[in-house]
Design a protein around this motif. Structure first.
Motif, PDB file in Angstrom:
ATOM      1  N   ALA A 120     -11.403  28.994  10.194  1.00  0.00           N
ATOM      2  CA  ALA A 120     -10.814  28.154   9.132  1.00  0.00           C
ATOM      3  C   ALA A 120     -10.754  26.678   9.496  1.00  0.00           C
ATOM      4  CB  ALA A 120      -9.422  28.651   8.733  1.00  0.00           C
ATOM      5  N   LEU A 121     -10.321  26.349  10.741  1.00  0.00           N
ATOM      6  CA  LEU A 121     -10.229  24.951  11.206  1.00  0.00           C
ATOM      7  C   LEU A 121      -9.217  24.166  10.376  1.00  0.00           C
ATOM      8  CD1 LEU A 121     -14.038  24.437  11.858  1.00  0.00           C
ATOM      9  CD2 LEU A 121     -12.274  25.096  13.504  1.00  0.00           C
ATOM     10  N   LEU A 122      -7.959  24.409  10.673  1.00  0.00           N
ATOM     11  CA  LEU A 122      -6.829  23.842   9.946  1.00  0.00           C
ATOM     12  C   LEU A 122      -6.413  22.492  10.517  1.00  0.00           C
ATOM     13  CD1 LEU A 122      -4.336  24.128   7.984  1.00  0.00           C
ATOM     14  CD2 LEU A 122      -3.184  25.256   9.915  1.00  0.00           C
ATOM     15  N   PHE A 123      -6.151  21.544   9.614  1.00  0.00           N
ATOM     16  CA  PHE A 123      -5.632  20.226   9.978  1.00  0.00           C
ATOM     17  C   PHE A 123      -4.345  19.963   9.187  1.00  0.00           C
ATOM     18  CE2 PHE A 123     -10.212  20.036  10.433  1.00  0.00           C
ATOM     19  CZ  PHE A 123     -10.452  19.249  11.566  1.00  0.00           C
ATOM     20  N   VAL A 124      -3.396  19.214   9.802  1.00  0.00           N
ATOM     21  CA  VAL A 124      -2.169  18.788   9.116  1.00  0.00           C
ATOM     22  C   VAL A 124      -1.885  17.332   9.470  1.00  0.00           C
ATOM     23  CG1 VAL A 124      -1.121  21.088   8.994  1.00  0.00           C
ATOM     24  CG2 VAL A 124      -0.728  19.670  11.016  1.00  0.00           C
ATOM     25  N   GLY A 125      -1.125  16.656   8.600  1.00  0.00           N
ATOM     26  CA  GLY A 125      -0.754  15.269   8.891  1.00  0.00           C
ATOM     27  C   GLY A 125      -0.103  14.594   7.700  1.00  0.00           C
ATOM     28  N   ASP A 126       0.121  13.289   7.810  1.00  0.00           N
ATOM     29  CA  ASP A 126       0.594  12.450   6.702  1.00  0.00           C
ATOM     30  C   ASP A 126       1.959  12.889   6.178  1.00  0.00           C
ATOM     31  OD1 ASP A 126       0.534  10.440   4.735  1.00  0.00           O
ATOM     32  OD2 ASP A 126      -0.446  11.775   3.289  1.00  0.00           O
ATOM     33  N   GLY A 127       2.981  12.848   7.032  1.00  0.00           N
ATOM     34  CA  GLY A 127       4.314  13.231   6.606  1.00  0.00           C
ATOM     35  C   GLY A 127       4.999  12.167   5.767  1.00  0.00           C
ATOM     36  N   HIS A 128       5.747  12.608   4.764  1.00  0.00           N
ATOM     37  CA  HIS A 128       6.544  11.718   3.918  1.00  0.00           C
ATOM     38  C   HIS A 128       8.001  12.159   3.952  1.00  0.00           C
ATOM     39  CE1 HIS A 128       2.769  11.019   1.154  1.00  0.00           C
ATOM     40  NE2 HIS A 128       2.602  10.557   2.382  1.00  0.00           N
ATOM     41  N   ALA A 129       8.905  11.212   4.143  1.00  0.00           N
ATOM     42  CA  ALA A 129      10.334  11.520   4.084  1.00  0.00           C
ATOM     43  C   ALA A 129      10.766  11.784   2.647  1.00  0.00           C
ATOM     44  CB  ALA A 129      11.149  10.372   4.671  1.00  0.00           C
ATOM     45  N   LEU A 130      10.075  11.177   1.687  1.00  0.00           N
ATOM     46  CA  LEU A 130      10.373  11.347   0.263  1.00  0.00           C
ATOM     47  C   LEU A 130       9.186  10.828  -0.529  1.00  0.00           C
ATOM     48  CD1 LEU A 130      12.600  12.121  -1.847  1.00  0.00           C
ATOM     49  CD2 LEU A 130      13.278   9.717  -1.833  1.00  0.00           C
ATOM     50  N   GLN A 131       8.921  11.465  -1.658  1.00  0.00           N
ATOM     51  CA  GLN A 131       7.858  10.992  -2.549  1.00  0.00           C
ATOM     52  C   GLN A 131       8.142  11.450  -3.959  1.00  0.00           C
ATOM     53  OE1 GLN A 131       3.488  12.022  -1.840  1.00  0.00           O
ATOM     54  NE2 GLN A 131       3.883  12.805  -3.896  1.00  0.00           N
ATOM     55  N   GLY A 132       8.005  10.559  -4.924  1.00  0.00           N
ATOM     56  CA  GLY A 132       8.137  10.930  -6.323  1.00  0.00           C
ATOM     57  C   GLY A 132       6.918  11.700  -6.794  1.00  0.00           C
ATOM     58  N   ASP A 133       7.034  12.367  -7.929  1.00  0.00           N
ATOM     59  CA  ASP A 133       5.904  13.097  -8.502  1.00  0.00           C
ATOM     60  C   ASP A 133       4.727  12.162  -8.728  1.00  0.00           C
ATOM     61  OD1 ASP A 133       7.495  15.319  -8.534  1.00  0.00           O
ATOM     62  OD2 ASP A 133       7.731  15.412 -10.703  1.00  0.00           O
ATOM     63  N   GLY A 134       3.558  12.586  -8.280  1.00  0.00           N
ATOM     64  CA  GLY A 134       2.343  11.824  -8.533  1.00  0.00           C
ATOM     65  C   GLY A 134       2.037  10.730  -7.542  1.00  0.00           C
ATOM     66  N   GLU A 135       2.952  10.458  -6.591  1.00  0.00           N
ATOM     67  CA  GLU A 135       2.776   9.352  -5.631  1.00  0.00           C
ATOM     68  C   GLU A 135       2.348   8.068  -6.358  1.00  0.00           C
ATOM     69  OE1 GLU A 135       1.155   9.032  -1.062  1.00  0.00           O
ATOM     70  OE2 GLU A 135      -0.308   9.503  -2.603  1.00  0.00           O
ATOM     71  N   PRO A 136       3.164   7.582  -7.307  1.00  0.00           N
ATOM     72  CA  PRO A 136       2.735   6.478  -8.174  1.00  0.00           C
ATOM     73  C   PRO A 136       2.585   5.133  -7.478  1.00  0.00           C
ATOM     74  CG  PRO A 136       5.027   7.027  -8.601  1.00  0.00           C
ATOM     75  CD  PRO A 136       4.498   8.086  -7.696  1.00  0.00           C
ATOM     76  N   THR A 137       3.197   4.960  -6.298  1.00  0.00           N
ATOM     77  CA  THR A 137       2.982   3.701  -5.560  1.00  0.00           C
ATOM     78  C   THR A 137       1.764   3.786  -4.645  1.00  0.00           C
ATOM     79  OG1 THR A 137       4.353   4.324  -3.657  1.00  0.00           O
ATOM     80  CG2 THR A 137       5.472   3.236  -5.507  1.00  0.00           C
ATOM     81  N   GLY A 138       1.207   4.995  -4.504  1.00  0.00           N
ATOM     82  CA  GLY A 138       0.109   5.190  -3.561  1.00  0.00           C
ATOM     83  C   GLY A 138       0.585   5.580  -2.175  1.00  0.00           C
ATOM     84  N   THR A 139       1.899   5.635  -1.962  1.00  0.00           N
ATOM     85  CA  THR A 139       2.465   6.087  -0.685  1.00  0.00           C
ATOM     86  C   THR A 139       3.696   6.945  -0.964  1.00  0.00           C
ATOM     87  OG1 THR A 139       4.111   4.331  -0.334  1.00  0.00           O
ATOM     88  CG2 THR A 139       1.841   3.862   0.363  1.00  0.00           C
ATOM     89  N   GLY A 140       4.062   7.762   0.023  1.00  0.00           N
ATOM     90  CA  GLY A 140       5.417   8.273   0.113  1.00  0.00           C
ATOM     91  C   GLY A 140       6.168   7.344   1.047  1.00  0.00           C
ATOM     92  N   ILE A 141       7.360   7.757   1.469  1.00  0.00           N
ATOM     93  CA  ILE A 141       8.010   7.045   2.585  1.00  0.00           C
ATOM     94  C   ILE A 141       7.334   7.577   3.836  1.00  0.00           C
ATOM     95  CG2 ILE A 141      10.143   6.567   3.812  1.00  0.00           C
ATOM     96  CD1 ILE A 141      11.662   6.867   1.231  1.00  0.00           C
ATOM     97  N   GLU A 142       6.361   6.812   4.325  1.00  0.00           N
ATOM     98  CA  GLU A 142       5.473   7.251   5.393  1.00  0.00           C
ATOM     99  C   GLU A 142       6.213   7.262   6.732  1.00  0.00           C
ATOM    100  OE1 GLU A 142       2.431   8.188   4.552  1.00  0.00           O
ATOM    101  OE2 GLU A 142       2.391   7.389   2.502  1.00  0.00           O
ATOM    102  N   THR A 143       6.147   8.395   7.423  1.00  0.00           N
ATOM    103  CA  THR A 143       6.817   8.507   8.716  1.00  0.00           C
ATOM    104  C   THR A 143       6.174   9.626   9.522  1.00  0.00           C
ATOM    105  OG1 THR A 143       9.011   8.586   9.775  1.00  0.00           O
ATOM    106  CG2 THR A 143       8.613  10.135   7.966  1.00  0.00           C
TER     107      THR A 143
END
Length: 352
Positions: free
Chosen positions: A231-254
């Motif tokens: 399968a070769l699984l990857f994970v990343g890009d954690g957000h502390a909070l994000q609204g529906d649709g990511e309308p700013t183009g980011t979550g709270i990146e952390t």
């Protein structure tokens, strides 16, 4: 009554009793202790979902992994630059027994913020607005180099790990307090896609990828089609909070500390990502942003849900259509890309 039981029947009954006792013995044996979670920290992070990357760790179905992810800019829990922007990925994890046509099942047992700050874009993305509303929009520049050298369009957020709250550090509104309960999520979860295709960690697709779906947090199960052995699984890009649709183009990146358990469903034949929470099953119409209208993603999610309900829950096609029609809820996953369809579990039959 014994006079009606001849010797062959008696032998058969004795055999059945012995078999029942054997099964009872197996059922009452103490189940083996689950293996301790494996602590795995990457030294190298990747920015593509590629089958060519060296395997970070080989794991078995049922194994639990504890690992860490960098923020979208490549910085770890101490703010040290460990990878390249954007969205560096932890992995790949090779899952024994996973073969093309199977489904990889990833259960996120812990999704925890491990840093007391994050950042977001300063304003909504232009893709979230009508053209006439963009005229006169406030400038996207805040302070040059405040968070990332060469970037002026980012603002800082404080993360209270004890209270599980996030608060905009600056600028400060004189009208509203921008402080909210955190809802940690995993932005990127995906497998190596079919063939030699190696998309960056920016878009999404049938393989998962940068889904940026705010339902993928602690307790969520994600199911992905398998295209390559392991399968070769990857994970990343954690957000502390994000609204529906990511309308700013980011979550709270952390950065994040993750724990997940992997499993394999043989010959599942998934067309794209699925998910399940405590309350819903979810089909995700996953596609790269800006390549097609959201109605295409809605159609993908709906078609997959019909297939899921009729194949695994054995609903008649007409019943699946009407259940979706009157209990389905759609989420905008990304404002210019993907949609998801949720069905409440309480209305589903037991799977046969």
């Amino acid at each position: 009554m014994t006079k009606w039981i001849n010797r062959p029947w008696l032998a058969a009954i004795r055999g059945c009793l012995a078999l029942c006792i054997c099964f009872l013995s197996i059922e009452t044996q103490a189940s083996p202790q689950a293996a301790e979670p494996q602590e795995i920290v990457a030294a190298t992070y990747y920015n593509t979902f590629s089958r060519a990357h060296p395997v970070l760790k080989r794991v078995r179905p049922g194994d639990t992994v504890r690992t860490r992810t960098l923020d979208a800019s490549g910085r770890d829990e101490n703010g040290v630059q460990r990878g390249q922007p954007g969205n560096p990925l932890t992995g790949p994890f090779y899952v024994d027994g996973a073969e093309p046509g199977d489904a990889l099942v990833v259960r996120f047992t812990s999704v925890r913020m491990n840093r007391n700050w994050g950042y977001t874009a300063y304003r909504l993305g232009l893709f979230s607005l009508t053209p006439e509303s963009i005229e006169g929009l406030y400038p996207g520049r805040y302070k040059e180099g405040l968070l990332i050298p060469g970037r002026a369009n980012l603002v800082p957020w404080d993360i209270d790990l004890e209270r599980q709250m996030v608060r905009l550090r600056e600028p400060v509104s004189g009208i509203v307090t921008l402080e909210f309960p955190a809802k940690p999520m995993v932005g990127c979860v995906g497998v190596a896609p079919a063939g030699d295709f190696a998309p960056t960690s920016g878009p999404a697709g049938s393989y998962g990828g940068n889904l940026d779906y705010n339902e993928i947090g602690e307790g969520t199960v994600v199911m992905l089609p398998v295209y390559h052995p392991g399968a070769l699984l990857f994970v990343g890009d954690g957000h502390a909070l994000q609204g529906d649709g990511e309308p700013t183009g980011t979550g709270i990146e952390t950065s994040m500390a993750l724990e997940f358990t992997v499993d394999v469903r043989k010959k599942a034949g998934l067309a794209g990502p699925r998910a399940a929470t405590g309350e819903h099953i979810i089909s995700i119409g996953s596609q790269p942003e800006f390549v097609s209208a959201l109605n295409r993603a809605l159609q993908m999610a709906t078609s997959d849900m019909v297939n899921w309900l009729t194949t695994e829950y054995k609903l008649e096609p007409w019943a699946a259509h009407l259940l979706i029609g009157y209990q389905g809820r759609y989420d905008v996953v990304t404002a210019a890309g993907s949609m998801a369809l949720k069905i409440p579990k309480k209305y589903l039959p037991q799977r046969r």
